[in-house]
Design a protein around this motif. Structure first.
Motif, short mmCIF file in Angstrom:
data_model
loop_
_atom_site.label_atom_id
_atom_site.label_comp_id
_atom_site.label_asym_id
_atom_site.label_seq_id
_atom_site.Cartn_x
_atom_site.Cartn_y
_atom_site.Cartn_z
N SER A 160 9.37 -6.08 -5.99
CA SER A 160 8.20 -6.35 -6.69
C SER A 160 7.73 -4.77 -6.73
O SER A 160 7.12 -4.39 -7.99
CB SER A 160 7.28 -7.03 -6.06
N ALA A 161 7.90 -3.97 -5.85
CA ALA A 161 7.24 -2.65 -5.85
C ALA A 161 8.42 -1.67 -5.83
O ALA A 161 8.37 -0.57 -5.52
CB ALA A 161 6.39 -2.51 -4.59
N TYR A 195 0.98 -10.75 7.01
CA TYR A 195 1.70 -11.79 5.86
C TYR A 195 1.50 -13.18 6.61
O TYR A 195 0.96 -14.07 5.80
CB TYR A 195 3.44 -11.15 5.77
N PHE A 238 8.64 -9.60 1.66
CA PHE A 238 7.77 -8.81 1.04
C PHE A 238 7.49 -9.02 -0.21
O PHE A 238 6.29 -8.90 -0.92
CB PHE A 238 8.86 -7.18 0.88
N GLU A 239 8.61 -9.67 -1.12
CA GLU A 239 8.19 -10.08 -2.30
C GLU A 239 7.22 -11.18 -2.57
O GLU A 239 6.31 -11.52 -3.26
CB GLU A 239 9.28 -10.50 -3.32
N GLU A 257 -1.10 -11.74 -5.20
CA GLU A 257 -1.60 -11.89 -6.52
C GLU A 257 -2.01 -13.49 -6.72
O GLU A 257 -3.08 -13.48 -7.63
CB GLU A 257 -0.20 -11.78 -7.42
N ILE A 292 1.08 -3.71 2.37
CA ILE A 292 2.12 -3.79 1.05
C ILE A 292 2.06 -2.19 0.53
O ILE A 292 3.09 -1.74 0.35
CB ILE A 292 1.82 -4.77 -0.02
N ASP A 293 0.88 -1.62 0.51
CA ASP A 293 0.65 -0.33 -0.21
C ASP A 293 0.62 0.82 0.88
O ASP A 293 0.48 1.90 0.48
CB ASP A 293 -0.76 -0.43 -0.87
N THR A 324 3.64 -10.04 -1.85
CA THR A 324 3.24 -9.37 -3.02
C THR A 324 2.58 -10.82 -3.98
O THR A 324 1.60 -10.58 -4.55
CB THR A 324 4.32 -8.86 -3.78
N GLN A 325 3.44 -11.89 -3.90
CA GLN A 325 3.17 -13.02 -5.05
C GLN A 325 1.99 -13.68 -4.52
O GLN A 325 0.96 -14.22 -4.83
CB GLN A 325 4.25 -13.74 -5.00
N ARG A 337 -2.48 -6.60 1.62
CA ARG A 337 -2.61 -5.57 0.46
C ARG A 337 -2.39 -4.20 0.95
O ARG A 337 -1.66 -3.42 0.46
CB ARG A 337 -3.64 -5.83 -0.40
#
Length: 370
Positions: free
Chosen positions: A18-19, A90, A32-33, A40, A76-77, A36-37, A73
């Motif tokens: 994703s990133a 998570y 990780f994906e 979102e 993730i960033d 991200t989902q 978030r």
């Protein structure tokens, strides 16, 4: 669905996340994906279901869920990925979102179905309007196209047709002389099964075309050509050797190979007048091609503009008698003429010689008045 599930273990998976983070360990790529989902999806639920959530979930709980999503978030960033902190964030966000927003979440099966449906819709749109794959079933375009070549066709070249309407978006017709086009055979029988043909554009609207021993004459001008030599070849899986005379022909922007098999009609055909809205085509294998000369009971005929699907691009897969013909993959169909790798080196040198002798005049004079 199986490929989708295990996509994180495929080669180059680290570059496709994703990133597209390269510092995420392999065993955490799936999480990780998913994380991200999850972020979102939580944002989407808060945005779209705000009124329902405010009625059913207390303010303190809403704040707790929102804080956990924001913390995830941040992980993730984070500039330097921290596996332990990410996993903790998570798990906490996943637990709270599932517990308090679960009634608005999509199931994993639904996500799979939606992903497949979106991919299928994109593939259908690409096939309808952008590019389509075709298989070469016959030797009518030898040696440019070999039997069992699989090619891509550019459907944007002349403006894509809207299916079942006959309407063309941003039309760019007629094709250029020398283009190799894929089209629906203009069968005079309206009940006949649709067939796709591939041939080379020779004459355009208003032209007067004659064919002398396979060599085209447009508006009284003989299309120039250069003899390469005698070519021996097999056709598809047939082990029987055939022979023919090989030429380089020059028309418009293109220099391309044409073949004249020993067995074939050597007389004159035509003249034919190309009707408005039509294009006349010939196969590169001039003595073994069902093309404009042979259609409509031998009277000849053109390809209506509405039947043209696109212009040939390149070979993406090719099969020989027993295996994949690797040297043909990515061959530019409209590019420099070439023979199969097993061809006589003398013929290859002959092609180079003819290309060096390309004449200055490669376009016919204007069509005579009717």
């Amino acid at each position: 669905m199986v490929l989708y599930r295990y996509r994180h273990h495929l080669p180059f998976a680290a570059y496709l996340g994703s990133a597209a983070r390269l510092d995420v360990p392999k065993d955490l790529r799936r999480d990780f994906e998913a994380a991200t989902q999850l972020v979102e999806e939580a944002d989407r639920i808060f945005r779209r279901k705000r009124a329902e959530i405010e009625q059913l979930v207390s303010a303190a709980t809403r704040e707790e869920v929102a804080d956990s999503v924001e913390a995830l978030r941040d992980e993730i960033d984070r500039e330097k990925f921290d596996p332990e902190a990410f996993t903790s964030a998570y798990e906490r966000a996943g637990e709270l979102v599932t517990k308090h927003l679960g009634r608005w979440q999509k199931s994993e099966l639904r996500e799979y179905v939606e992903s497949i449906a979106v991919a299928l819709a994109i593939a259908l749109l690409l096939r309808a309007f952008v590019v389509e794959a075709f298989k070469i079933p016959s030797g009518s375009m030898l040696p440019t196209l070999q039997i069992q070549d699989h090619i891509f066709v550019n459907k944007l070249a002349y403006g894509p047709l809207v299916p079942y309407t006959g309407y063309r978006i941003l039309p760019s017709l007629p094709p250029k002389r020398g283009d190799i086009i894929v089209f629906e055979y203009p069968d005079p029988n309206p009940h006949a099964k649709s067939q796709d043909f591939i041939k080379r554009v020779i004459a355009l609207e208003g032209d007067v075309l004659e064919v002398d021993g396979g060599h085209p004459i447009i508006n009284g001008w003989r299309v120039p050509s250069c003899r390469v030599g005698t070519y021996e070849f097999t056709e598809g899986s047939d082990s029987y050797k055939k022979r023919g005379e090989l030429f380089v022909e020059y028309l418009g922007d293109y220099s391309y190979l044409t073949l004249y098999e020993d067995v074939g009609f050597s007389g004159k055909q035509g003249p034919y007048r190309v009707k408005p809205g039509e294009t006349w085509v010939l196969g590169d294998n001039r003595n073994n091609s069902s093309d404009s000369r042979a259609w409509f009971g031998g009277k000849g005929g053109g390809v209506p503009d509405a039947n043209i699907k696109g212009r040939a691009m390149f070979v993406w897969l090719s099969f020989g008698a027993d295996s994949v013909t690797w040297d043909r993959i990515f061959t530019n169909v409209m590019g420099k003429p070439r023979l199969p790798k097993e061809a006589d080196p003398e013929l290859v040198r002959g092609i180079e010689r003819c290309l060096e002798q390309r004449p200055a005049q490669t376009l016919p004079p204007p069509a005579p008045p009717q």
